[in-house]
Write an enzyme that holds these catalytic residues in place. Structure first.
Site, PDB file in Angstrom:
ATOM      1  N   GLN A 388     -24.170  16.774  25.535  1.00 14.76           N
ATOM      2  CA  GLN A 388     -24.215  18.190  25.926  1.00 14.76           C
ATOM      3  C   GLN A 388     -25.135  18.878  24.924  1.00 14.76           C
ATOM      4  OE1 GLN A 388     -19.883  17.953  25.682  1.00 14.76           O
ATOM      5  NE2 GLN A 388     -19.790  19.193  27.549  1.00 14.76           N
ATOM      6  N   HIS A 399     -23.426  20.635  16.544  1.00 18.89           N
ATOM      7  CA  HIS A 399     -23.818  19.417  15.835  1.00 18.89           C
ATOM      8  C   HIS A 399     -24.007  18.379  16.926  1.00 18.89           C
ATOM      9  CE1 HIS A 399     -23.124  16.686  12.085  1.00 18.89           C
ATOM     10  NE2 HIS A 399     -23.791  16.007  13.006  1.00 18.89           N
ATOM     11  N   HIS A 401     -23.988  15.480  19.342  1.00 23.17           N
ATOM     12  CA  HIS A 401     -23.108  14.310  19.382  1.00 23.17           C
ATOM     13  C   HIS A 401     -23.124  13.716  20.780  1.00 23.17           C
ATOM     14  CE1 HIS A 401     -20.669  17.870  20.357  1.00 23.17           C
ATOM     15  NE2 HIS A 401     -19.919  17.083  21.107  1.00 23.17           N
ATOM     16  N   HIS A 403     -20.991  11.499  23.643  1.00 16.77           N
ATOM     17  CA  HIS A 403     -19.694  11.021  24.127  1.00 16.77           C
ATOM     18  C   HIS A 403     -19.870   9.632  24.735  1.00 16.77           C
ATOM     19  CE1 HIS A 403     -17.797  15.123  24.014  1.00 16.77           C
ATOM     20  NE2 HIS A 403     -19.067  15.496  24.178  1.00 16.77           N
TER      21      HIS A 403
END
Length: 449
Positions: A388, A399, A401, A403
């Site tokens: 995202q 930050h 990241h 998934h």
């Protein structure tokens, strides 16, 4: 009580846990291979009786012969009788051996200076061909040495070998003058770097100790340097002073200038603690200068008490199941499906476009490794891998990241619903997981790294 039994008792009182004890041998090799082997065999046997789990031997441990033609004729392959004898010895004593420098047959005119590690089952666990060759011609100082006349240079920094005392990075003598190689071995996961040597007497007093201590400090590794000592011929003399340096740069054990061996403990908790309190790997500016290492994946030690900033929150050390120089993989406090984990760069960057090329490479190599592991652990061949990237895409933690979510048939009636759940993750009614739950999941996943 025999002298060696008394030695073992004393060592146990001094060092405590004997599972981490090493011996560093010092010899004066000549041009008689059998004589050299018998001397080393005695040292190894006695070190084993004193509790050593791994023994380190110096460069040119098989022989030193000044005549190039004779030296070439004396060389063997790794399947030859000398290495076979060392393998038999390692197996009989159940001890690891570092054969620091062996003249290995390579071609009709050249040899290789080969560092061989033999495990406690008598098998070759790793080998390294010396890549830096000492070629110097200074007529004004009457110094002339050309290692390349006999030796073919290696072309690879090999990954550290996993031993009973830690991950050991292999180098040989002159390699110690090149800090890039030491850093590359540390980047590849070395806890220990070893420099078996036949260091020239003339420069030993000036450079031997300071170079080895420097390599330990900059890599936060133990440095082990087994050395030749004394006169080998009328015009060849070695410095000796075999030593062990801890990651703080302290010499914790050292021989004098006589043949023999010295014992030292290896404490990997010191390596881990130092790297946590002074995280050089996290502070290296790979956005400005390149990594020394070119291997695709390596995992660094993780402390459960460490905390890494993740946007406006923190990731606790016990959540992290894999950490590299630039990235981390960790268990998730709110999962949309069981096994849902996250991978993120260590540096707090909001979007993917904010990362350097090195960070992106490291991040996605870790994603690839985690995706394979999640598939194995959860027995699935499918995963959702989602970023995202920005507020309008549903990103709530500033930050970047990724998934990684294991998928199985029927886990969602409409596959796209998983993206809606991710976008509403913060408002989700899913119960937050306990620290213990996340810790136990991380413990299971760590085993695959």
């Amino acid at each position: 009580m025999t002298i060696l039994k008394r030695c073992y008792s004393i060592c146990k009182n001094i060092f405590g846990d004997m599972d981490n004890l090493i011996a560093v041998c010092q010899v004066t090799s000549c041009n008689d291979k059998e004589k050299n082997f018998q001397i080393c065999k005695t040292l190894i046997t006695n070190a084993h009786k004193c509790g050593a789990k791994m023994v380190f031997l110096p460069e040119s441990v098989d022989y030193i012969e000044e005549d190039l033609k004779k030296s070439h004729e004396m060389a063997e392959s790794l399947n030859g009788p000398l290495i076979s004898s060392y393998k038999d010895l390692a197996k009989s004593l159940k001890i690891w051996l570092s054969i620091g420098g062996f003249h290995e047959k390579f071609s009709d005119t050249k040899l290789r200076n080969t560092h061989v590690v033999i495990n406690n089952e008598g098998e070759i666990a790793s080998k390294y061909h010396k890549i830096h060759l000492y070629d110097v011609d200074l007529p004004s100082k009457n110094i002339k040495a050309k290692e390349s006349n006999l030796i073919e240079a290696g072309n690879e920094i090999v990954s550290p070998v996993k031993t009973s005392i830690g991950n050991v990075g292999l180098a040989i003598c002159y390699d110690m003058r090149f800090p890039q190689m030491a850093v590359a071995l540390a980047e590849k996961g070395a806890d220990i770097i070893t420099y078996p040597s036949a260091f020239f007497f003339g420069t030993g007093a000036y450079h031997w100790e300071v170079l080895l201590r420097s390599r330990a400090i900059e890599t936060q590794c133990y440095v082990i340097a087994s050395a030749q000592t004394g006169s080998h011929s009328s015009n060849r003399k070695s410095w000796g002073h075999s030593l062990v340096v801890d990651p703080l740069g302290t010499v914790i054990a050292q021989c004098s200038d006589e043949p023999g061996f010295v014992l030292a403990p290896i404490d990997l908790s010191l390596v881990n603690n130092l790297r946590q309190t002074m995280p050089l790997n996290q502070h290296r500016r790979y956005d400005i200068y390149p990594k020394m290492s070119t291997n695709s994946f390596y995992s660094l030690p993780i402390s459960d008490t460490n905390e890494i900033k993740f946007g406006s929150v923190v990731v606790k050390g016990f959540q992290i199941f894999c950490q590299t120089a630039l990235s981390m993989a960790f268990t998730n406090i709110k999962c949309v499906l069981p096994g849902h984990v996250l991978v993120a760069p260590l540096r707090c960057a909001e979007k993917l476009s904010d990362l350097s090329n090195e960070e992106i490479k490291d991040l996605f190599l870790l994603v690839q490794k985690v995706e394979k592991t999640i598939g194995t652990v959860h027995d699935t061949k499918s995963t959702s891998i989602v970023i995202q990237n920005g507020k309008d895409a549903g990103q709530t933690i500033k930050h970047v990241h990724i998934h990684i979510i294991p998928r199985k048939s029927g886990d969602y009636l409409d596959n796209d619903d998983i993206y809606r759940d991710l976008q509403n993750e913060k408002k989700s009614s899913n119960v937050k997981r306990s620290d213990e739950d996340m810790k136990q999941e991380a413990i299971v996943l760590k085993k695959y790294f």
